[in-house]
Scaffold this active site. Structure first.
Site, PDB file in Angstrom:
ATOM      1  N   ASP A 112       0.904  -1.203   0.101  1.00  0.00           N
ATOM      2  CA  ASP A 112       0.102   0.108  -0.172  1.00  0.00           C
ATOM      3  C   ASP A 112       0.859   1.157  -0.106  1.00  0.00           C
ATOM      4  O   ASP A 112       0.321   2.401   0.041  1.00  0.00           O
ATOM      5  CB  ASP A 112      -1.006  -0.062   1.139  1.00  0.00           C
ATOM      6  CG  ASP A 112      -0.364   0.054   2.431  1.00  0.00           C
ATOM      7  OD1 ASP A 112       0.851  -0.135   2.619  1.00  0.00           O
ATOM      8  OD2 ASP A 112      -1.110   0.443   3.505  1.00  0.00           O
ATOM      9  N   ASP A 157      -1.256  -6.120  -0.145  1.00  0.00           N
ATOM     10  CA  ASP A 157      -1.493  -5.414   1.109  1.00  0.00           C
ATOM     11  C   ASP A 157      -2.906  -5.338   1.381  1.00  0.00           C
ATOM     12  O   ASP A 157      -3.534  -4.687   0.308  1.00  0.00           O
ATOM     13  CB  ASP A 157      -0.477  -4.293   1.072  1.00  0.00           C
ATOM     14  CG  ASP A 157       0.472  -4.162   2.082  1.00  0.00           C
ATOM     15  OD1 ASP A 157       0.352  -4.891   3.033  1.00  0.00           O
ATOM     16  OD2 ASP A 157       1.331  -3.104   1.993  1.00  0.00           O
ATOM     17  N   LYS A 173      -1.222  -9.369   3.058  1.00  0.00           N
ATOM     18  CA  LYS A 173      -0.295  -8.753   4.230  1.00  0.00           C
ATOM     19  C   LYS A 173      -1.318  -8.047   4.936  1.00  0.00           C
ATOM     20  O   LYS A 173      -2.038  -7.117   4.415  1.00  0.00           O
ATOM     21  CB  LYS A 173       0.824  -8.258   3.793  1.00  0.00           C
ATOM     22  CG  LYS A 173       1.816  -7.680   4.859  1.00  0.00           C
ATOM     23  CD  LYS A 173       3.193  -7.110   4.565  1.00  0.00           C
ATOM     24  CE  LYS A 173       3.178  -5.747   3.872  1.00  0.00           C
ATOM     25  NZ  LYS A 173       2.732  -4.747   4.861  1.00  0.00           N
ATOM     26  N   GLU A 226      -0.953  -5.480   8.942  1.00  0.00           N
ATOM     27  CA  GLU A 226      -0.175  -4.644   9.622  1.00  0.00           C
ATOM     28  C   GLU A 226      -0.642  -4.969  11.050  1.00  0.00           C
ATOM     29  O   GLU A 226      -2.115  -5.229  11.259  1.00  0.00           O
ATOM     30  CB  GLU A 226      -0.005  -3.312   9.644  1.00  0.00           C
ATOM     31  CG  GLU A 226       0.660  -2.765   8.140  1.00  0.00           C
ATOM     32  CD  GLU A 226       0.820  -1.299   8.074  1.00  0.00           C
ATOM     33  OE1 GLU A 226       0.619  -0.616   9.029  1.00  0.00           O
ATOM     34  OE2 GLU A 226       1.081  -1.090   6.997  1.00  0.00           O
ATOM     35  N   GLU A 284       9.635  -3.980  10.403  1.00  0.00           N
ATOM     36  CA  GLU A 284       9.909  -2.686   9.681  1.00  0.00           C
ATOM     37  C   GLU A 284      10.322  -1.888  10.853  1.00  0.00           C
ATOM     38  O   GLU A 284       9.756  -1.797  11.964  1.00  0.00           O
ATOM     39  CB  GLU A 284       8.583  -2.181   9.070  1.00  0.00           C
ATOM     40  CG  GLU A 284       9.099  -0.727   8.577  1.00  0.00           C
ATOM     41  CD  GLU A 284       7.887  -0.338   7.319  1.00  0.00           C
ATOM     42  OE1 GLU A 284       6.972  -0.958   7.081  1.00  0.00           O
ATOM     43  OE2 GLU A 284       8.194   0.794   6.918  1.00  0.00           O
TER      44      GLU A 284
HETATM   45  O1  KIV Z   1       3.540  -1.235   1.725  1.00  0.00           O
HETATM   46  C1  KIV Z   1       4.695  -1.513   1.562  1.00  0.00           C
HETATM   47  O2  KIV Z   1       5.457  -1.512   0.462  1.00  0.00           O
HETATM   48  C2  KIV Z   1       4.975  -2.443   2.694  1.00  0.00           C
HETATM   49  C3  KIV Z   1       6.761  -2.789   2.524  1.00  0.00           C
HETATM   50  C4  KIV Z   1       7.594  -1.566   2.628  1.00  0.00           C
HETATM   51  C5  KIV Z   1       6.999  -3.889   3.908  1.00  0.00           C
HETATM   52  O3  KIV Z   1       4.611  -2.687   3.635  1.00  0.00           O
END
Ligand code: KIV
Length: 279
Positions: free
Chosen positions: A49, A88, A118, A120, A187
């Site tokens: 994202d 994401d 993914k 968070e 991160e």
């Molecule tokens: O959104 C993204 O690009 C990320 C990565 C930097 C891990 O979450």
């Protein structure tokens, strides 16, 4: 018989099985063009994202929508033949409840055809991760600095210098692994903390601003090739300066157009291109 080379996709269990083995190479990808360029060289492409900031000029990732992630995920899938593609989940699409997360994540899986999603978060997201994994959706976790929580965190800074904060991130990583995530991004933490988490959890850790000890590394592709030049964080290594190359090419084009050097007759239809003189 197909004349096309058959590509074997890197699978989620393969990524999961790389714990402690050869480092896992990951990069972000938002378009078919980058997917084609990266595919042979990376194990995993993340449709991050971060595209909200990198492609759309947003201040943070909070304005990114599910529709944007699906459209970019589909574009990446058209260019990726080998790499494992993960998409994401954007802010607001999974935090409300495990059920809402499943509804949105299953839409991403169906409409994009990616290998997983993914999201968070640590302890507070463990129930949701378990809910998705138990229903067939592979989850890539993300702990440490969480860009979607920029407002509650009060900005971006590296984490884990204080014992209490470090202990919380360790708990987050353990919870994400125990909930069934196949791997997790770490991160923006201090190096010894990312190293410690990598030793503790049984799934691969993928570092960004974390540690060389992580089981793999990820960067935003536009950062590493020098296309996103507003700000260069300490954890980025520039392998090219493509932004500068593009600017030079555009300057040369503008000069040629203004001087009527472009187009030449060789770029036009219905004219004879200048003949080479016989030598
Ligand atoms: O959104 C993204 O690009 C990320 C990565 C930097 C891990 O979450």
């Amino acid at each position: 018989m197909s004349v096309h080379k058959q590509w074997k996709k890197v699978t989620v269990p393969e990524i999961r099985g790389r714990k402690g083995g050869e480092p896992i190479v990951c990069l972000t990808s938002y378009t078919s063009l980058t997917a084609v360029l990266l595919d042979e060289h990376v194990d995993l492409m993340l449709v991050g994202d971060s595209l909200g900031m990198v492609l759309y000029g947003m201040e943070s990732t909070l304005g990114v929508t599910l529709e944007m992630m699906i459209a970019h995920g589909q574009a990446v899938m058209r260019g990726a033949r080998k790499a494992c593609v993960i998409v994401d989940m954007p802010f607001g699409s999974y935090q409300e409840s495990p059920e809402a997360a499943f509804r949105n994540a299953s839409r991403v899986m169906k409409e994009v055809g990616c290998a997983g999603v993914k999201l968070e978060g640590g302890v507070e997201m463990a129930e949701t991760i378990r809910f998705l994994v138990d229903r067939g959706i592979p989850v890539f976790g993300h702990v440490g600095l969480l860009p979607q929580s920029v407002n509650t965190a009060g900005g971006f800074r590296s984490l884990g210098r204080e014992d209490k904060e470090a202990a919380q991130i360790v708990e987050d990583a353990k919870a994400v692994a125990a909930a069934g995530a196949f791997a997790m991004v770490i991160e923006g933490t201090v190096e010894p903390l990312a190293r410690e988490i990598t030793e503790i959890v049984a799934v691969p850790t993928i570092g960004i601003g974390a540690s060389p000890a992580c089981d793999g590394q990820i960067l935003v592709t536009e950062d590493l090739v020098g296309l996103f030049s507003g700000f260069k964080p300490r954890f980025v290594k520039r392998y090219a300066e493509l932004g500068q190359g593009i600017e030079e090419a555009v300057q040369a084009y503008a000069k040629d157009v203004r001087a009527r050097r472009f187009p030449g007759l060789e770029h036009c239809f219905g004219t004879k291109a200048p003949q080479k003189k016989a030598g």
